[in-house]
Motif scaffolding. Structure first.
Motif, PDB file in Angstrom:
ATOM      1  N   ILE A 152     -20.295  -3.338   9.833  1.00 48.49           N
ATOM      2  CA  ILE A 152     -19.192  -3.181   8.873  1.00 48.49           C
ATOM      3  C   ILE A 152     -17.914  -2.826   9.624  1.00 48.49           C
ATOM      4  O   ILE A 152     -17.882  -1.846  10.378  1.00 48.49           O
ATOM      5  CB  ILE A 152     -19.521  -2.095   7.823  1.00 48.49           C
ATOM      6  CG1 ILE A 152     -20.802  -2.484   7.068  1.00 48.49           C
ATOM      7  CG2 ILE A 152     -18.349  -1.910   6.851  1.00 48.49           C
ATOM      8  CD1 ILE A 152     -21.326  -1.405   6.136  1.00 48.49           C
ATOM      9  N   ARG A 153     -16.892  -3.632   9.437  1.00 53.05           N
ATOM     10  CA  ARG A 153     -15.575  -3.370  10.040  1.00 53.05           C
ATOM     11  C   ARG A 153     -14.688  -2.719   8.982  1.00 53.05           C
ATOM     12  O   ARG A 153     -14.707  -3.115   7.821  1.00 53.05           O
ATOM     13  CB  ARG A 153     -14.939  -4.670  10.536  1.00 53.05           C
ATOM     14  CG  ARG A 153     -15.747  -5.364  11.622  1.00 53.05           C
ATOM     15  CD  ARG A 153     -15.068  -6.616  12.145  1.00 53.05           C
ATOM     16  NE  ARG A 153     -14.865  -7.605  11.101  1.00 53.05           N
ATOM     17  CZ  ARG A 153     -13.725  -7.816  10.469  1.00 53.05           C
ATOM     18  NH1 ARG A 153     -12.644  -7.117  10.763  1.00 53.05           N
ATOM     19  NH2 ARG A 153     -13.636  -8.739   9.522  1.00 53.05           N
ATOM     20  N   VAL A 154     -13.932  -1.721   9.423  1.00 55.34           N
ATOM     21  CA  VAL A 154     -13.044  -1.022   8.490  1.00 55.34           C
ATOM     22  C   VAL A 154     -11.665  -0.916   9.140  1.00 55.34           C
ATOM     23  O   VAL A 154     -11.522  -0.362  10.231  1.00 55.34           O
ATOM     24  CB  VAL A 154     -13.568   0.395   8.150  1.00 55.34           C
ATOM     25  CG1 VAL A 154     -12.747   1.004   7.016  1.00 55.34           C
ATOM     26  CG2 VAL A 154     -15.043   0.352   7.769  1.00 55.34           C
ATOM     27  N   ASN A 155     -10.678  -1.480   8.481  1.00 57.08           N
ATOM     28  CA  ASN A 155      -9.312  -1.477   9.016  1.00 57.08           C
ATOM     29  C   ASN A 155      -8.325  -1.086   7.928  1.00 57.08           C
ATOM     30  O   ASN A 155      -8.636  -1.141   6.729  1.00 57.08           O
ATOM     31  CB  ASN A 155      -8.961  -2.869   9.557  1.00 57.08           C
ATOM     32  CG  ASN A 155      -9.793  -3.226  10.775  1.00 57.08           C
ATOM     33  OD1 ASN A 155      -9.637  -2.647  11.849  1.00 57.08           O
ATOM     34  ND2 ASN A 155     -10.717  -4.176  10.614  1.00 57.08           N
ATOM     35  N   ALA A 156      -7.145  -0.693   8.376  1.00 58.13           N
ATOM     36  CA  ALA A 156      -6.089  -0.330   7.417  1.00 58.13           C
ATOM     37  C   ALA A 156      -4.855  -1.192   7.670  1.00 58.13           C
ATOM     38  O   ALA A 156      -4.631  -1.683   8.780  1.00 58.13           O
ATOM     39  CB  ALA A 156      -5.728   1.145   7.567  1.00 58.13           C
ATOM     40  N   ILE A 157      -4.080  -1.357   6.610  1.00 60.05           N
ATOM     41  CA  ILE A 157      -2.772  -2.007   6.723  1.00 60.05           C
ATOM     42  C   ILE A 157      -1.726  -0.968   6.337  1.00 60.05           C
ATOM     43  O   ILE A 157      -1.913  -0.228   5.362  1.00 60.05           O
ATOM     44  CB  ILE A 157      -2.684  -3.228   5.784  1.00 60.05           C
ATOM     45  CG1 ILE A 157      -3.636  -4.324   6.268  1.00 60.05           C
ATOM     46  CG2 ILE A 157      -1.249  -3.767   5.705  1.00 60.05           C
ATOM     47  CD1 ILE A 157      -3.729  -5.530   5.345  1.00 60.05           C
ATOM     48  N   ALA A 158      -0.660  -0.906   7.109  1.00 57.11           N
ATOM     49  CA  ALA A 158       0.451  -0.014   6.770  1.00 57.11           C
ATOM     50  C   ALA A 158       1.655  -0.874   6.390  1.00 57.11           C
ATOM     51  O   ALA A 158       2.438  -1.282   7.255  1.00 57.11           O
ATOM     52  CB  ALA A 158       0.781   0.898   7.945  1.00 57.11           C
ATOM     53  N   PRO A 159       1.790  -1.169   5.075  1.00 56.18           N
ATOM     54  CA  PRO A 159       2.951  -1.964   4.668  1.00 56.18           C
ATOM     55  C   PRO A 159       4.228  -1.135   4.787  1.00 56.18           C
ATOM     56  O   PRO A 159       4.210   0.089   4.642  1.00 56.18           O
ATOM     57  CB  PRO A 159       2.677  -2.288   3.189  1.00 56.18           C
ATOM     58  CG  PRO A 159       1.242  -1.937   2.941  1.00 56.18           C
ATOM     59  CD  PRO A 159       0.908  -0.868   3.924  1.00 56.18           C
TER      60      PRO A 159
ATOM     61  N   VAL B 148      -5.104   0.032  12.609  1.00 60.58           N
ATOM     62  CA  VAL B 148      -4.066   0.099  11.573  1.00 60.58           C
ATOM     63  C   VAL B 148      -3.054  -0.999  11.900  1.00 60.58           C
ATOM     64  O   VAL B 148      -2.434  -0.978  12.962  1.00 60.58           O
ATOM     65  CB  VAL B 148      -3.342   1.466  11.575  1.00 60.58           C
ATOM     66  CG1 VAL B 148      -2.303   1.509  10.462  1.00 60.58           C
ATOM     67  CG2 VAL B 148      -4.336   2.606  11.428  1.00 60.58           C
ATOM     68  N   LEU B 149      -2.949  -1.961  10.999  1.00 55.56           N
ATOM     69  CA  LEU B 149      -2.027  -3.083  11.225  1.00 55.56           C
ATOM     70  C   LEU B 149      -0.735  -2.849  10.446  1.00 55.56           C
ATOM     71  O   LEU B 149      -0.734  -2.869   9.214  1.00 55.56           O
ATOM     72  CB  LEU B 149      -2.688  -4.390  10.770  1.00 55.56           C
ATOM     73  CG  LEU B 149      -1.832  -5.656  10.854  1.00 55.56           C
ATOM     74  CD1 LEU B 149      -1.431  -5.974  12.297  1.00 55.56           C
ATOM     75  CD2 LEU B 149      -2.584  -6.848  10.264  1.00 55.56           C
ATOM     76  N   PRO B 150       0.380  -2.626  11.147  1.00 57.82           N
ATOM     77  CA  PRO B 150       1.642  -2.475  10.421  1.00 57.82           C
ATOM     78  C   PRO B 150       2.132  -3.840   9.939  1.00 57.82           C
ATOM     79  O   PRO B 150       2.081  -4.812  10.679  1.00 57.82           O
ATOM     80  CB  PRO B 150       2.612  -1.917  11.481  1.00 57.82           C
ATOM     81  CG  PRO B 150       1.784  -1.621  12.689  1.00 57.82           C
ATOM     82  CD  PRO B 150       0.569  -2.489  12.594  1.00 57.82           C
ATOM     83  N   VAL B 151       2.550  -3.898   8.684  1.00 56.07           N
ATOM     84  CA  VAL B 151       3.154  -5.126   8.134  1.00 56.07           C
ATOM     85  C   VAL B 151       4.503  -4.663   7.611  1.00 56.07           C
ATOM     86  O   VAL B 151       4.632  -4.257   6.452  1.00 56.07           O
ATOM     87  CB  VAL B 151       2.269  -5.731   7.024  1.00 56.07           C
ATOM     88  CG1 VAL B 151       2.919  -6.976   6.405  1.00 56.07           C
ATOM     89  CG2 VAL B 151       0.890  -6.107   7.579  1.00 56.07           C
TER      90      VAL B 151
ATOM     91  N   ASN C 224      -8.225  -1.106   3.929  1.00 53.32           N
ATOM     92  CA  ASN C 224      -7.571  -0.040   3.178  1.00 53.32           C
ATOM     93  C   ASN C 224      -6.054  -0.207   3.244  1.00 53.32           C
ATOM     94  O   ASN C 224      -5.492  -0.286   4.336  1.00 53.32           O
ATOM     95  CB  ASN C 224      -7.958   1.323   3.769  1.00 53.32           C
ATOM     96  CG  ASN C 224      -9.439   1.622   3.585  1.00 53.32           C
ATOM     97  OD1 ASN C 224     -10.017   1.271   2.560  1.00 53.32           O
ATOM     98  ND2 ASN C 224     -10.051   2.258   4.567  1.00 53.32           N
ATOM     99  N   ILE C 225      -5.419  -0.255   2.077  1.00 51.93           N
ATOM    100  CA  ILE C 225      -3.959  -0.424   2.071  1.00 51.93           C
ATOM    101  C   ILE C 225      -3.315   0.964   2.128  1.00 51.93           C
ATOM    102  O   ILE C 225      -3.241   1.683   1.137  1.00 51.93           O
ATOM    103  CB  ILE C 225      -3.471  -1.215   0.833  1.00 51.93           C
ATOM    104  CG1 ILE C 225      -4.258  -2.530   0.672  1.00 51.93           C
ATOM    105  CG2 ILE C 225      -1.974  -1.476   0.935  1.00 51.93           C
ATOM    106  CD1 ILE C 225      -4.175  -3.519   1.817  1.00 51.93           C
ATOM    107  N   SER C 226      -2.844   1.305   3.322  1.00 51.78           N
ATOM    108  CA  SER C 226      -2.173   2.592   3.538  1.00 51.78           C
ATOM    109  C   SER C 226      -0.672   2.381   3.376  1.00 51.78           C
ATOM    110  O   SER C 226      -0.238   1.663   2.462  1.00 51.78           O
ATOM    111  CB  SER C 226      -2.561   3.135   4.923  1.00 51.78           C
ATOM    112  OG  SER C 226      -1.938   4.357   5.174  1.00 51.78           O
ATOM    113  N   SER C 227       0.126   2.956   4.250  1.00 54.64           N
ATOM    114  CA  SER C 227       1.590   2.822   4.136  1.00 54.64           C
ATOM    115  C   SER C 227       2.236   3.353   5.406  1.00 54.64           C
ATOM    116  O   SER C 227       1.675   4.245   6.065  1.00 54.64           O
ATOM    117  CB  SER C 227       2.092   3.640   2.946  1.00 54.64           C
ATOM    118  OG  SER C 227       3.502   3.718   2.982  1.00 54.64           O
ATOM    119  N   ILE C 228       3.437   2.852   5.716  1.00 54.21           N
ATOM    120  CA  ILE C 228       4.162   3.449   6.852  1.00 54.21           C
ATOM    121  C   ILE C 228       4.571   4.887   6.529  1.00 54.21           C
ATOM    122  O   ILE C 228       4.923   5.638   7.428  1.00 54.21           O
ATOM    123  CB  ILE C 228       5.402   2.626   7.283  1.00 54.21           C
ATOM    124  CG1 ILE C 228       6.400   2.461   6.130  1.00 54.21           C
ATOM    125  CG2 ILE C 228       5.008   1.296   7.882  1.00 54.21           C
ATOM    126  CD1 ILE C 228       7.786   2.028   6.604  1.00 54.21           C
ATOM    127  N   SER C 229       4.495   5.271   5.240  1.00 52.46           N
ATOM    128  CA  SER C 229       4.784   6.673   4.879  1.00 52.46           C
ATOM    129  C   SER C 229       3.821   7.626   5.579  1.00 52.46           C
ATOM    130  O   SER C 229       4.145   8.796   5.759  1.00 52.46           O
ATOM    131  CB  SER C 229       4.677   6.870   3.368  1.00 52.46           C
ATOM    132  OG  SER C 229       5.666   6.125   2.708  1.00 52.46           O
TER     133      SER C 229
END
Ligand SMILES: NC(=O)c1ccc[n+]([C@@H]2O[C@H](COP(=O)([O-])OP(=O)(O)OC[C@H]3O[C@@H](n4cnc5c(N)ncnc54)[C@H](O)[C@@H]3O)[C@@H](O)[C@H]2O)c1
Length: 278
Positions: free
Chosen positions: A187-194, A253-256, A149-154
């Protein structure tokens, strides 16, 4: 033909918002789709604007990858169901879902209208809910899958985007809950916080000219690395999280974001002061 490491060789992926707002550079969905294909996945490119997904497909085809375009409004349940059916019909199964659709909007709790609130939640959260709702049963049946899931640092820092932040925060909560409910199904579920990356969408909503240059410089300098981020940075992170290399990572949640979450803004002031405001 592009050199492949085969991180997702033989897997089938859906990327929502796989097109990119027209303009220089590449969006996060387009980059995710291209990198997934480069690493061996067959990708269903889903976008409201078929011509945008078509551009992504041309890029993938030129590199010798496999992809198909599927035009859909992912805020609509019936279109999400059809999207999952199309992936299975085209490529035989479904292993990976990248929920990438999103659009930032400014506003405080006071001046955000109910319409703007509903729209932000529809685009940023409902799309991921519906796409996952129809994808998970296919993954359960085959014994596993990966959702990014593409989240956000917001979602993690205040920045005056009330409805967008709430939706992206909801997406992180949804990530953790889905990881809980479907972990035993493989099922693995992860998010990215661009962070403050420069995609064509960001450029399109920025004032042109010197102000745009200034904002580009600020986006770079606000991070610890002092370099600009692009859609590719998110695409590579999404591909890693979707791959078996991340087999023991879920609910994360992986911050990028070039480290912007790990430093107080005060300590970045000397770097930011050095950029002349137009
Ligand atoms: N650009 C940034 O700095 C930044 C920062 C943090 C998070 N993000 C997130 O990254 C994601 C993508 O951002 P981007 O800058 O690449 O955007 P983008 O606008 O270039 O790409 C998004 C794509 O989604 C499609 N889309 C929109 N609504 C849709 C719908 N209802 N159904 C199907 N497709 C739809 C659009 O047509 C577009 O091609 C978003 O979730 C955004 O919130 C971006």
């Amino acid at each position: 033909m592009v050199e492949r490491a085969g991180r997702v060789e033989g897997k089938v992926a859906i990327v929502t918002g796989a097109g990119s707002t027209p303009g220089p550079g590449v969006g996060t969905g387009k980059a995710s789709a291209v990198v997934l294909a480069r690493e061996g996945a067959s990708v269903l490119l889903v976008d409201l604007h078929a011509e945008r997904a078509q551009e992504t497909m041309e890029m993938i085809s030129a590199e010798g990858g496999r992809a198909e375009v599927f035009a859909a409004d992912v805020t609509k349940a019936v279109e999400c169901e059809a999207m999952v059916t199309a992936a299975v019909e085209a490529f035989g199964t479904l292993d990976i879902l990248v929920n990438n659709i999103g659009l930032a909007s400014l506003g405080t709790v006071v001046d955000t209208t109910e319409e703007a609130w509903d729209r932000a939640l529809d685009i940023n959260l409902r799309t991921a809910f519906l796409a996952s709702k129809y994808s998970v049963p296919v993954m359960v049946e085959k014994g596993g899958g990966a959702i990014v899931n593409i989240s956000s640092i917001s979602a993690l820092r205040g920045d005056g985007t009330l409805a967008y932040s709430a939706a992206k925060g909801g997406l992180i909560a949804m990530t953790i809950d889905m990881a809980y409910s479907h972990g035993r199904s493989g099922i693995r579920v992860n998010a990215i916080a661009p962070g403050h990356i420069t995609t064509p969408m960001v450029i399109s909503v920025s004032a042109p000219g010197a102000r745009a240059e200034y904002m580009n410089a600020l986006r770079s300098e606000a991070g610890l690395l002092g370099t600009p981020g692009t859609g590719w940075d998110v695409g590579w992170a999404a591909t890693f999280l979707a791959s078996d290399e991340a087999r023991w990572i879920t609910g994360a949640v992986l911050p990028v974001e070039s480290g912007v979450l790990s430093v107080t803004p005060l300590m970045m002031a000397p770097y930011l002061r050095a950029i002349p405001e137009p």
